[in-house]
Design a protein around this motif. Structure first.
Motif, PDB file in Angstrom:
ATOM      1  N   SER A 149       0.833  -1.208   0.000  1.00 22.36           N
ATOM      2  CA  SER A 149       0.000   0.000   0.000  1.00 22.36           C
ATOM      3  C   SER A 149       0.865   1.254   0.000  1.00 22.36           C
ATOM      4  O   SER A 149       0.578   2.226  -0.720  1.00 22.36           O
ATOM      5  N   LEU A 150       1.915   1.247   0.797  1.00 20.29           N
ATOM      6  CA  LEU A 150       2.808   2.399   0.847  1.00 20.29           C
ATOM      7  C   LEU A 150       3.553   2.594  -0.468  1.00 20.29           C
ATOM      8  O   LEU A 150       3.746   3.736  -0.915  1.00 20.29           O
ATOM      9  N   LYS A 151       3.948   1.502  -1.104  1.00 14.53           N
ATOM     10  CA  LYS A 151       4.601   1.613  -2.407  1.00 14.53           C
ATOM     11  C   LYS A 151       3.653   2.221  -3.430  1.00 14.53           C
ATOM     12  O   LYS A 151       4.037   3.093  -4.219  1.00 14.53           O
ATOM     13  N   THR A 152       2.397   1.753  -3.406  1.00 19.50           N
ATOM     14  CA  THR A 152       1.400   2.281  -4.330  1.00 19.50           C
ATOM     15  C   THR A 152       1.160   3.761  -4.067  1.00 19.50           C
ATOM     16  O   THR A 152       1.131   4.578  -4.991  1.00 19.50           O
ATOM     17  N   ALA A 153       0.993   4.116  -2.797  1.00 19.31           N
ATOM     18  CA  ALA A 153       0.766   5.515  -2.451  1.00 19.31           C
ATOM     19  C   ALA A 153       1.959   6.370  -2.849  1.00 19.31           C
ATOM     20  O   ALA A 153       1.797   7.471  -3.390  1.00 19.31           O
ATOM     21  N   ARG A 185       8.210   6.381 -13.437  1.00 21.88           N
ATOM     22  CA  ARG A 185       7.787   5.310 -14.350  1.00 21.88           C
ATOM     23  C   ARG A 185       6.652   4.508 -13.726  1.00 21.88           C
ATOM     24  O   ARG A 185       5.648   4.224 -14.382  1.00 21.88           O
ATOM     25  N   ASP A 186       6.805   4.131 -12.449  1.00 23.28           N
ATOM     26  CA  ASP A 186       5.758   3.381 -11.764  1.00 23.28           C
ATOM     27  C   ASP A 186       4.473   4.186 -11.693  1.00 23.28           C
ATOM     28  O   ASP A 186       3.371   3.637 -11.836  1.00 23.28           O
ATOM     29  N   THR A 187       4.611   5.482 -11.464  1.00 22.36           N
ATOM     30  CA  THR A 187       3.430   6.347 -11.381  1.00 22.36           C
ATOM     31  C   THR A 187       2.690   6.366 -12.712  1.00 22.36           C
ATOM     32  O   THR A 187       1.463   6.228 -12.755  1.00 22.36           O
ATOM     33  N   LYS A 188       3.439   6.524 -13.797  1.00 26.71           N
ATOM     34  CA  LYS A 188       2.815   6.547 -15.130  1.00 26.71           C
ATOM     35  C   LYS A 188       2.117   5.221 -15.420  1.00 26.71           C
ATOM     36  O   LYS A 188       0.996   5.201 -15.936  1.00 26.71           O
ATOM     37  N   LEU A 189       2.775   4.115 -15.081  1.00 27.30           N
ATOM     38  CA  LEU A 189       2.176   2.798 -15.316  1.00 27.30           C
ATOM     39  C   LEU A 189       0.903   2.624 -14.497  1.00 27.30           C
ATOM     40  O   LEU A 189      -0.098   2.080 -14.988  1.00 27.30           O
ATOM     41  N   LYS A 190       0.925   3.075 -13.259  1.00 28.22           N
ATOM     42  CA  LYS A 190      -0.249   2.939 -12.394  1.00 28.22           C
ATOM     43  C   LYS A 190      -1.391   3.806 -12.908  1.00 28.22           C
ATOM     44  O   LYS A 190      -2.544   3.363 -12.948  1.00 28.22           O
ATOM     45  N   ILE A 191      -1.080   5.024 -13.317  1.00 31.26           N
ATOM     46  CA  ILE A 191      -2.122   5.915 -13.855  1.00 31.26           C
ATOM     47  C   ILE A 191      -2.713   5.309 -15.119  1.00 31.26           C
ATOM     48  O   ILE A 191      -3.939   5.305 -15.307  1.00 31.26           O
ATOM     49  N   ASN A 192      -1.864   4.797 -16.016  1.00 34.02           N
ATOM     50  CA  ASN A 192      -2.363   4.162 -17.241  1.00 34.02           C
ATOM     51  C   ASN A 192      -3.247   2.963 -16.910  1.00 34.02           C
ATOM     52  O   ASN A 192      -4.280   2.749 -17.556  1.00 34.02           O
ATOM     53  N   SER A 193      -2.855   2.201 -15.920  1.00 36.41           N
ATOM     54  CA  SER A 193      -3.660   1.050 -15.507  1.00 36.41           C
ATOM     55  C   SER A 193      -5.012   1.501 -14.979  1.00 36.41           C
ATOM     56  O   SER A 193      -6.053   0.905 -15.315  1.00 36.41           O
ATOM     57  N   LEU A 194      -5.014   2.543 -14.174  1.00 38.48           N
ATOM     58  CA  LEU A 194      -6.279   3.064 -13.637  1.00 38.48           C
ATOM     59  C   LEU A 194      -7.166   3.608 -14.752  1.00 38.48           C
ATOM     60  O   LEU A 194      -8.389   3.409 -14.746  1.00 38.48           O
ATOM     61  N   ILE A 195      -6.569   4.283 -15.728  1.00 35.39           N
ATOM     62  CA  ILE A 195      -7.344   4.813 -16.865  1.00 35.39           C
ATOM     63  C   ILE A 195      -7.962   3.668 -17.651  1.00 35.39           C
ATOM     64  O   ILE A 195      -9.144   3.739 -18.057  1.00 35.39           O
ATOM     65  N   ARG A 196      -7.201   2.608 -17.902  1.00 36.80           N
ATOM     66  CA  ARG A 196      -7.754   1.437 -18.618  1.00 36.80           C
ATOM     67  C   ARG A 196      -8.931   0.831 -17.854  1.00 36.80           C
ATOM     68  O   ARG A 196      -9.943   0.447 -18.441  1.00 36.80           O
ATOM     69  N   GLU A 197      -8.789   0.741 -16.511  1.00 30.60           N
ATOM     70  CA  GLU A 197      -9.884   0.204 -15.703  1.00 30.60           C
ATOM     71  C   GLU A 197     -11.123   1.092 -15.800  1.00 30.60           C
ATOM     72  O   GLU A 197     -12.244   0.592 -15.909  1.00 30.60           O
ATOM     73  N   ILE A 198     -10.919   2.385 -15.759  1.00 30.01           N
ATOM     74  CA  ILE A 198     -12.049   3.321 -15.864  1.00 30.01           C
ATOM     75  C   ILE A 198     -12.693   3.198 -17.239  1.00 30.01           C
ATOM     76  O   ILE A 198     -13.930   3.163 -17.359  1.00 30.01           O
TER      77      ILE A 198
END
Length: 96
Positions: A59-63, A74-87
């Motif tokens: 959770s802390l890594k994600t936050a 890079r991790d932030t961009k990947l996470k945002i892209n993943s969230l956008i795909r889910e949305i």
């Protein structure tokens, strides 16, 4: 007869000592079994604590990656892209 009596007495003494040793070993065995039970419960508690701490780490890594620190861009961009795909997927499901 006197020799036979001495042999019987000797056997009784040896038997009594053997019974005492057996009882002592049984007590020690029970104590060790209790210790094993206590140790197992401690291990179980520690295993649960480790799992909880690992979840907190994730959770802390994600936050941290969502905060956009320089180290995790890079991790932030990947996470945002993943969230956008889910949305987008959710929107597509609602559109159908």
């Amino acid at each position: 007869m006197n020799g036979l009596s001495e042999i019987v007495d000797s056997l009784e003494n040896k038997l009594q000592k053997l019974v005492q040793k057996t009882e002592k070993l049984e007590r020690q065995n029970q104590e060790l079994a209790n210790e094993i039970t206590r140790s197992s419960s401690v291990i179980s508690g520690q295993t649960q604590e480790i799992a909880s701490l690992q979840k907190q780490i994730e959770s802390l890594k994600t936050a941290n990656s969502l905060l956009g620190s320089d180290e995790n861009k890079r991790d932030t961009k990947l996470k945002i892209n993943s969230l956008i795909r889910e949305i987008d997927y959710c929107i597509a499901q609602l559109s159908d």
